[in-house]
Design a protein around this motif. Structure first.
Motif, mmCIF file in Angstrom:
data_model
loop_
_atom_site.group_PDB
_atom_site.id
_atom_site.type_symbol
_atom_site.label_atom_id
_atom_site.label_comp_id
_atom_site.label_asym_id
_atom_site.label_seq_id
_atom_site.Cartn_x
_atom_site.Cartn_y
_atom_site.Cartn_z
ATOM 1 N N ILE A 30 44.003 56.080 36.940
ATOM 2 C CA ILE A 30 42.701 56.543 37.431
ATOM 3 C C ILE A 30 41.624 56.427 36.347
ATOM 4 C CG2 ILE A 30 43.722 58.099 39.141
ATOM 5 C CD1 ILE A 30 43.117 60.429 37.307
ATOM 6 N N LEU A 31 41.951 55.745 35.254
ATOM 7 C CA LEU A 31 40.962 55.486 34.216
ATOM 8 C C LEU A 31 40.152 54.262 34.601
ATOM 9 C CD1 LEU A 31 39.767 55.970 31.364
ATOM 10 C CD2 LEU A 31 41.553 54.438 30.494
ATOM 11 N N LEU A 32 38.840 54.368 34.539
ATOM 12 C CA LEU A 32 37.949 53.265 34.862
ATOM 13 C C LEU A 32 37.156 52.897 33.610
ATOM 14 C CD1 LEU A 32 37.020 51.535 37.310
ATOM 15 C CD2 LEU A 32 35.126 53.131 37.574
ATOM 16 N N PRO A 33 37.541 51.821 32.925
ATOM 17 C CA PRO A 33 36.819 51.439 31.704
ATOM 18 C C PRO A 33 35.372 51.101 32.019
ATOM 19 C CG PRO A 33 38.894 50.248 31.913
ATOM 20 C CD PRO A 33 38.642 50.910 33.223
ATOM 21 N N PRO A 34 34.482 51.286 31.058
ATOM 22 C CA PRO A 34 33.073 50.940 31.293
ATOM 23 C C PRO A 34 32.897 49.434 31.445
ATOM 24 C CG PRO A 34 33.441 51.493 28.980
ATOM 25 C CD PRO A 34 34.702 51.822 29.712
ATOM 26 N N LYS A 35 31.786 49.052 31.994
ATOM 27 C CA LYS A 35 31.507 47.633 32.181
ATOM 28 C C LYS A 35 31.360 46.931 30.836
ATOM 29 C CE LYS A 35 29.188 48.218 36.647
ATOM 30 N NZ LYS A 35 27.939 48.035 37.403
ATOM 31 N N VAL A 36 31.691 45.658 30.816
ATOM 32 C CA VAL A 36 31.530 44.860 29.602
ATOM 33 C C VAL A 36 30.033 44.682 29.346
ATOM 34 C CG1 VAL A 36 32.055 42.662 28.473
ATOM 35 C CG2 VAL A 36 33.673 43.640 30.108
ATOM 36 N N ILE A 37 29.628 44.940 28.095
ATOM 37 C CA ILE A 37 28.202 44.860 27.764
ATOM 38 C C ILE A 37 27.956 43.819 26.678
ATOM 39 C CG2 ILE A 37 27.750 47.264 28.419
ATOM 40 C CD1 ILE A 37 27.866 47.992 25.459
ATOM 41 N N TYR A 38 26.709 43.455 26.518
ATOM 42 C CA TYR A 38 26.324 42.428 25.545
ATOM 43 C C TYR A 38 26.735 42.822 24.128
ATOM 44 C CZ TYR A 38 23.269 39.311 22.858
ATOM 45 O OH TYR A 38 22.777 38.381 21.973
ATOM 46 N N GLU A 39 26.539 44.098 23.791
ATOM 47 C CA GLU A 39 26.886 44.569 22.445
ATOM 48 C C GLU A 39 28.383 44.416 22.174
ATOM 49 O OE1 GLU A 39 23.016 45.895 23.513
ATOM 50 O OE2 GLU A 39 24.926 46.120 24.573
ATOM 51 N N GLY A 40 29.188 44.531 23.228
ATOM 52 C CA GLY A 40 30.623 44.338 23.074
ATOM 53 C C GLY A 40 30.950 42.904 22.665
ATOM 54 N N PHE A 41 30.163 41.957 23.184
ATOM 55 C CA PHE A 41 30.351 40.554 22.796
ATOM 56 C C PHE A 41 29.939 40.327 21.347
ATOM 57 C CE2 PHE A 41 30.809 39.572 27.289
ATOM 58 C CZ PHE A 41 31.710 38.526 27.251
ATOM 59 N N LEU A 42 28.872 41.003 20.911
ATOM 60 C CA LEU A 42 28.440 40.851 19.521
ATOM 61 C C LEU A 42 29.522 41.359 18.567
ATOM 62 C CD1 LEU A 42 24.667 41.877 19.745
ATOM 63 C CD2 LEU A 42 25.679 39.592 19.854
ATOM 64 N N GLU A 43 30.185 42.461 18.946
ATOM 65 C CA GLU A 43 31.293 42.970 18.129
ATOM 66 C C GLU A 43 32.468 41.994 18.159
ATOM 67 O OE1 GLU A 43 31.626 45.672 16.119
ATOM 68 O OE2 GLU A 43 29.453 45.829 16.398
ATOM 69 N N ALA A 44 32.731 41.433 19.337
ATOM 70 C CA ALA A 44 33.845 40.493 19.477
ATOM 71 C C ALA A 44 33.604 39.232 18.647
ATOM 72 C CB ALA A 44 34.034 40.129 20.951
ATOM 73 N N LEU A 45 32.345 38.801 18.552
ATOM 74 C CA LEU A 45 32.028 37.601 17.783
ATOM 75 C C LEU A 45 32.294 37.767 16.291
ATOM 76 C CD1 LEU A 45 28.784 36.316 19.535
ATOM 77 C CD2 LEU A 45 30.860 34.996 19.141
ATOM 78 N N LYS A 46 32.368 39.021 15.831
ATOM 79 C CA LYS A 46 32.701 39.267 14.426
ATOM 80 C C LYS A 46 34.186 39.015 14.156
ATOM 81 C CE LYS A 46 29.121 42.843 13.952
ATOM 82 N NZ LYS A 46 28.866 44.287 13.725
ATOM 83 N N LYS A 47 34.982 39.068 15.222
ATOM 84 C CA LYS A 47 36.438 38.932 15.080
ATOM 85 C C LYS A 47 36.952 37.568 15.534
ATOM 86 C CE LYS A 47 36.854 43.850 16.187
ATOM 87 N NZ LYS A 47 37.382 44.825 17.163
ATOM 88 N N VAL A 48 36.316 37.007 16.559
ATOM 89 C CA VAL A 48 36.796 35.753 17.141
ATOM 90 C C VAL A 48 35.941 34.597 16.629
ATOM 91 C CG1 VAL A 48 37.216 34.475 19.272
ATOM 92 C CG2 VAL A 48 37.577 36.949 19.214
ATOM 93 N N LYS A 49 36.591 33.667 15.957
ATOM 94 C CA LYS A 49 35.904 32.488 15.430
ATOM 95 C C LYS A 49 36.493 31.231 16.071
ATOM 96 C CE LYS A 49 33.741 35.225 12.592
ATOM 97 N NZ LYS A 49 32.304 35.555 12.832
#
Length: 300
Positions: free
Chosen positions: A259-278
């Motif tokens: 019954i956990l509903l994660p929040p929607k994917v946001i632009y800032e989440g992609f900016l954080e991901a870009l720091k890790k994924v090259k």
């Protein structure tokens, strides 16, 4: 990959659809080498081709063809080509061919030499008995292939990294069905930022951005209940303290995980991901691909 798809139509679909055109000296192409950086979905092109002709697909890799028993691998290879001839139309797909039949070396063992010899024998024999069958090979390092192997493949198509338009399509496809708040402008910005990424790099980036949204659940101090209709259970979503109906609680206090509903994917989440994924593609290899294409291949 519009050019590559057009070439595959020419090589695969047209001879099946218009057999009367491909008679006499006007014989269709029978072997293609798809080469380029890893993660550019070369196998998807081959599967799309076999779907178009409603044929049979025989997938071969170094892992599924090699055997510890002397002579077994050679029998498997011979049996594969015989099976394809009995189940036409068919595509034999040799994945990462450099691992199956790479360039010969002085320190190879007898089993490896025999295996490569059987492949060459079957592929050369295929050139004279190939009606209704297409060979598609893929490689990430075409410059390492033996010249004898290169000569067998009539067409050599470079599957390059996705350009801007292709990357944008990949974002749209990968985000489809995934709740997000991204605007068209933000998707275009991400498309710009991922120049040099392969198809699989973009897929990995999106997975990482989704994980960023899940992490918010772990650190959240407030949740709100999302009502559901019919017999569905209510869902808990992390929220800010000042949001209406915010309840102070921790993730561990939610009674059931489903019954956990994660929040929607946001632009800032992609900016954080870009720091890790090259990008996983070496720029020096791109130069090698271009040089190989000028000498042996064509753009796809």
């Amino acid at each position: 990959m519009e050019k590559a798809k057009e070439i595959l139509k020419e090589v695969v679909l047209y001879p099946i659809k218009y057999p009367q055109v491909f008679q006499g000296k006007r014989k269709p192409w029978k072997s293609i080498l798809l080469y380029g950086p890893p993660g550019t979905d070369k196998i998807i092109l081959a599967k799309a081709a076999v779907t178009e002709i409603q044929g049979n697909f025989f997938y071969v890799s170094a892992e599924n063809i090699k055997s510890n028993w002397m002579g077994e691998s050679e029998r498997l290879i011979k049996g594969l080509f015989e099976l394809a001839r009995k189940n036409k139309p068919a595509i034999i797909f040799l994945d990462e061919i450099e691992k199956i039949i790479g360039a010969m070396s002085d320190n190879e063992d007898i089993a490896s030499i025999r295996l490569k010899g059987e492949y060459l024998l079957q592929l050369k024999g295929f050139q004279y008995n190939n009606e209704g069958i297409l060979i598609i090979g893929t490689t990430n390092i075409p410059w390492n292939l033996d010249p004898a192997i290169l000569r067998i493949f009539q067409k050599k198509i470079y599957i390059s990294l996705p350009d801007f338009d292709a990357r944008k399509v990949l974002f749209d496809l990968n985000l489809k069905g995934k709740p997000n708040t991204l605007t068209e402008e933000q998707i275009e910005e991400l498309t710009e930022k991922t120049e040099g990424f392969s198809n699989s790099d973009i897929s990995t980036l999106i997975k990482e951005a989704i994980n960023e949204s899940i992490k918010k659940c772990e650190s959240a101090e407030y949740f709100k209940i999302i009502p559901r209709t019919n017999e569905e259970k209510c869902k808990y979503m992390p929220c800010k303290e000042d949001e209406p109906d915010a309840i102070k609680m921790k993730l561990s206090e939610i009674p059931e995980s489903d019954i956990l509903l994660p929040p929607k994917v946001i632009y800032e989440g992609f900016l954080e991901a870009l720091k890790k994924v090259k990008t996983t593609v070496n720029p020096e290899d791109l130069i090698k691909y271009e040089e190989f294409t000028r000498e042996f291949g064509q753009e796809g």
